[in-house]
Design an enzyme around this catalytic site. Structure first.
Site, mmCIF file in Angstrom:
data_model
loop_
_atom_site.group_PDB
_atom_site.id
_atom_site.type_symbol
_atom_site.label_atom_id
_atom_site.label_comp_id
_atom_site.label_asym_id
_atom_site.label_seq_id
_atom_site.Cartn_x
_atom_site.Cartn_y
_atom_site.Cartn_z
ATOM 1 N N PRO A 91 -4.549 6.240 1.004
ATOM 2 C CG PRO A 91 -6.211 6.725 2.601
ATOM 3 C CD PRO A 91 -5.937 6.686 1.128
ATOM 4 C CG ASP A 92 -0.241 3.161 4.911
ATOM 5 O OD1 ASP A 92 -1.023 3.650 5.734
ATOM 6 O OD2 ASP A 92 0.998 3.245 5.021
ATOM 7 C CG PHE A 93 -4.575 -1.751 5.432
ATOM 8 C CD1 PHE A 93 -5.478 -1.059 4.659
ATOM 9 C CD2 PHE A 93 -4.584 -3.142 5.391
ATOM 10 C CE1 PHE A 93 -6.376 -1.733 3.850
ATOM 11 C CE2 PHE A 93 -5.471 -3.827 4.584
ATOM 12 C CZ PHE A 93 -6.361 -3.124 3.806
ATOM 13 N NE ARG A 94 -1.065 -4.145 9.360
ATOM 14 C CZ ARG A 94 -1.573 -4.659 8.239
ATOM 15 N NH1 ARG A 94 -1.319 -4.094 7.069
ATOM 16 N NH2 ARG A 94 -2.345 -5.719 8.280
ATOM 17 C CB ALA A 101 -0.918 -0.021 1.210
ATOM 18 C CG ASP A 149 -3.780 1.008 -6.424
ATOM 19 O OD1 ASP A 149 -3.134 0.436 -7.325
ATOM 20 O OD2 ASP A 149 -3.229 1.454 -5.399
ATOM 21 C CG HIS A 178 -4.035 -9.010 -1.517
ATOM 22 N ND1 HIS A 178 -3.385 -8.223 -0.607
ATOM 23 C CD2 HIS A 178 -3.642 -10.288 -1.233
ATOM 24 C CE1 HIS A 178 -2.638 -8.970 0.193
ATOM 25 N NE2 HIS A 178 -2.767 -10.223 -0.177
ATOM 26 C CB CYS A 235 -27.633 -13.469 -10.603
ATOM 27 S SG CYS A 235 -27.046 -11.811 -11.002
ATOM 28 C CD GLN A 259 1.349 -7.134 0.244
ATOM 29 O OE1 GLN A 259 0.850 -7.521 1.280
ATOM 30 N NE2 GLN A 259 2.470 -6.442 0.243
ATOM 31 C CG ASN A 260 -0.883 -1.614 -3.555
ATOM 32 O OD1 ASN A 260 -0.990 -1.986 -2.388
ATOM 33 N ND2 ASN A 260 0.065 -0.802 -3.968
ATOM 34 C CB SER A 265 3.820 -3.345 7.195
ATOM 35 O OG SER A 265 2.616 -4.019 6.886
HETATM 36 P P1 CNA Z 1 0.554 -1.708 5.072
HETATM 37 O O1 CNA Z 1 0.564 -2.773 6.099
HETATM 38 O O2 CNA Z 1 -0.409 -0.565 5.249
HETATM 39 O O3 CNA Z 1 2.047 -1.165 4.972
HETATM 40 C C1 CNA Z 1 2.397 -0.063 4.177
HETATM 41 C C2 CNA Z 1 3.812 0.326 4.530
HETATM 42 O O4 CNA Z 1 4.217 1.354 3.642
HETATM 43 C C3 CNA Z 1 3.967 0.870 5.958
HETATM 44 O O5 CNA Z 1 5.002 0.180 6.633
HETATM 45 C C4 CNA Z 1 4.343 2.355 5.749
HETATM 46 O O6 CNA Z 1 5.243 2.831 6.717
HETATM 47 C C5 CNA Z 1 4.979 2.309 4.371
HETATM 48 N N1 CNA Z 1 4.871 3.575 3.646
HETATM 49 C C6 CNA Z 1 3.774 4.363 3.489
HETATM 50 N N2 CNA Z 1 4.063 5.428 2.724
HETATM 51 C C7 CNA Z 1 5.388 5.320 2.393
HETATM 52 C C8 CNA Z 1 6.276 6.119 1.622
HETATM 53 N N3 CNA Z 1 5.842 7.238 1.022
HETATM 54 N N4 CNA Z 1 7.552 5.712 1.489
HETATM 55 C C9 CNA Z 1 7.998 4.577 2.100
HETATM 56 N N5 CNA Z 1 7.204 3.777 2.837
HETATM 57 C C10 CNA Z 1 5.906 4.130 2.974
HETATM 58 O O7 CNA Z 1 0.294 -2.256 3.630
HETATM 59 P P2 CNA Z 1 0.658 -3.663 3.004
HETATM 60 O O8 CNA Z 1 0.509 -3.484 1.551
HETATM 61 O O9 CNA Z 1 1.898 -4.242 3.559
HETATM 62 O O10 CNA Z 1 -0.556 -4.520 3.572
HETATM 63 C C11 CNA Z 1 -1.167 -5.330 2.818
HETATM 64 C C12 CNA Z 1 -2.633 -4.937 2.581
HETATM 65 C C13 CNA Z 1 -2.927 -3.482 2.402
HETATM 66 C C14 CNA Z 1 -2.993 -5.534 1.272
HETATM 67 O O11 CNA Z 1 -4.038 -6.429 1.473
HETATM 68 C C15 CNA Z 1 -3.464 -4.391 0.370
HETATM 69 O O12 CNA Z 1 -4.452 -4.866 -0.503
HETATM 70 C C16 CNA Z 1 -3.980 -3.388 1.305
HETATM 71 N N6 CNA Z 1 -4.159 -2.000 0.823
HETATM 72 C C17 CNA Z 1 -4.061 -1.673 -0.504
HETATM 73 C C18 CNA Z 1 -4.212 -0.354 -0.922
HETATM 74 C C19 CNA Z 1 -4.117 -0.025 -2.395
HETATM 75 O O13 CNA Z 1 -4.555 -0.820 -3.244
HETATM 76 N N7 CNA Z 1 -3.519 1.104 -2.748
HETATM 77 C C20 CNA Z 1 -4.448 0.647 0.018
HETATM 78 C C21 CNA Z 1 -4.568 0.279 1.369
HETATM 79 C C22 CNA Z 1 -4.409 -1.042 1.761
#
Ligand code: CNA
Length: 246
Positions: free
Chosen positions: A29-32, A20, A99, A114, A125, A96-97, A188
């Site tokens: 936005p990401d998740f965590r 993410a 989008d 994903h 249906c 994993q995204n 992450s």
């Molecule tokens: P996560 O667990 O949210 O981790 C994202 C990581 O990226 C974190 O450790 C952040 O610190 C790091 N991060 C964020 N911005 C930056 C940046 N600018 N530069 C460097 N590092 C950065 O997300 P994961 O992908 O590990 O988790 C998996 C989930 C999140 C999957 O199932 C995805 O489908 C799901 N997700 C997808 C989207 C999307 O499609 N864009 C958005 C949100 C969540």
């Protein structure tokens, strides 16, 4: 960075795994992170049991958190990976995204492990809706994501508690096992089985490089860990490999 670029040029089978964080600079936005989706909507928004118990809670989130993904634009990280693929350096991107931004940036070999937010299916249906189509999207928004048959419509993405798309994951695993350099960006690395992929690569002798702001459980196995912003990282790669990529 220079050593890493040298590694990129001399490796035979380079694969990237994105999370993410790669789409954060595109405004998704990401998740965590503190501003991530979990902080706003709760940890269980992508739990499949929760979806069946309370679909309207998910649909309210979808209007604000999923539909806007469709109009987001790729950023320098997506473009850098597409350029590496075009130059023959990168074999493919496992993402994993959900989008679709890698494809928008021009990446051809993408494994969406994903699923994708572009396709939605009726659970009654099985009718398929292409949400990029204005008419179909407007229809679903007007019925609050009920199909013309009245059934609930679900995005073709993997919820927690569901199986991953088998073909896409098999492709991703094959790439990981064939790689000699495996790079993870903006993940992450805590969501399984995606986080298993770097381990498959390591077991087959690949080098691991992690690019992520913040720690991951696999940092100690990485040849290089770049704890920097992905935009800065990608700009540096493009700058360093400039002549090689054009
Ligand atoms: P996560 O667990 O949210 O981790 C994202 C990581 O990226 C974190 O450790 C952040 O610190 C790091 N991060 C964020 N911005 C930056 C940046 N600018 N530069 C460097 N590092 C950065 O997300 P994961 O992908 O590990 O988790 C998996 C989930 C999140 C999957 O199932 C995805 O489908 C799901 N997700 C997808 C989207 C999307 O499609 N864009 C958005 C949100 C969540």
């Amino acid at each position: 960075m220079e050593k890493f670029c040298e590694m990129l040029k001399t490796s035979k089978f380079v694969v990237a795994l994105t999370g993410a964080g790669v789409s954060v600079p595109s405004g998704i936005p990401d998740f965590r992170s503190p501003n991530g989706l979990y902080a706003k909507y709760g940890q269980d928004i992508f739990e499949i049991d929760e979806f069946y118990k309370n679909p309207d809670r998910f649909y309210n989130f979808a209007k604000e958190g999923l539909i806007p993904m469709l109009s987001a634009q790729p950023n320098v990280v997506h473009h850098m990976l597409a350029k590496l693929e075009k130059a023959g350096i990168l074999k493919g991107v496992i993402t994993q995204n959900i989008d679709g931004l890698h494809q928008k940036a021009g990446s051809k070999n993408v494994a969406e492990i994903h699923g994708s937010v572009r396709i939605w299916n009726c659970l009654k249906c099985t009718k398929r809706y292409e949400i990029l189509d204005d008419g179909q999207r407007e229809f679903l928004l007007s019925t609050n994501f009920r199909c013309s048959c009245g059934g609930l419509v679900k995005p073709n993405i993997t919820f927690f508690g569901e199986m991953l798309p088998v073909d896409e994951f098999a492709k991703a695993q094959k790439w990981a096992e064939s790689s000699d350099l495996f790079i993870t960006l903006g993940s992450s690395l805590v969501v399984y089985p995606a986080a298993q992929l770097p381990i498959y690569a390591l077991r087959n002798g690949a080098k691991l490089v992690i690019v992520n702001k913040g720690e991951t459980p696999l940092d100690r196995y990485a040849t290089f860990k770049f704890d920097i912003d992905l935009t800065e990282f990608s700009n540096k790669i493009l700058e360093t490999l400039n002549t090689f990529l054009n």
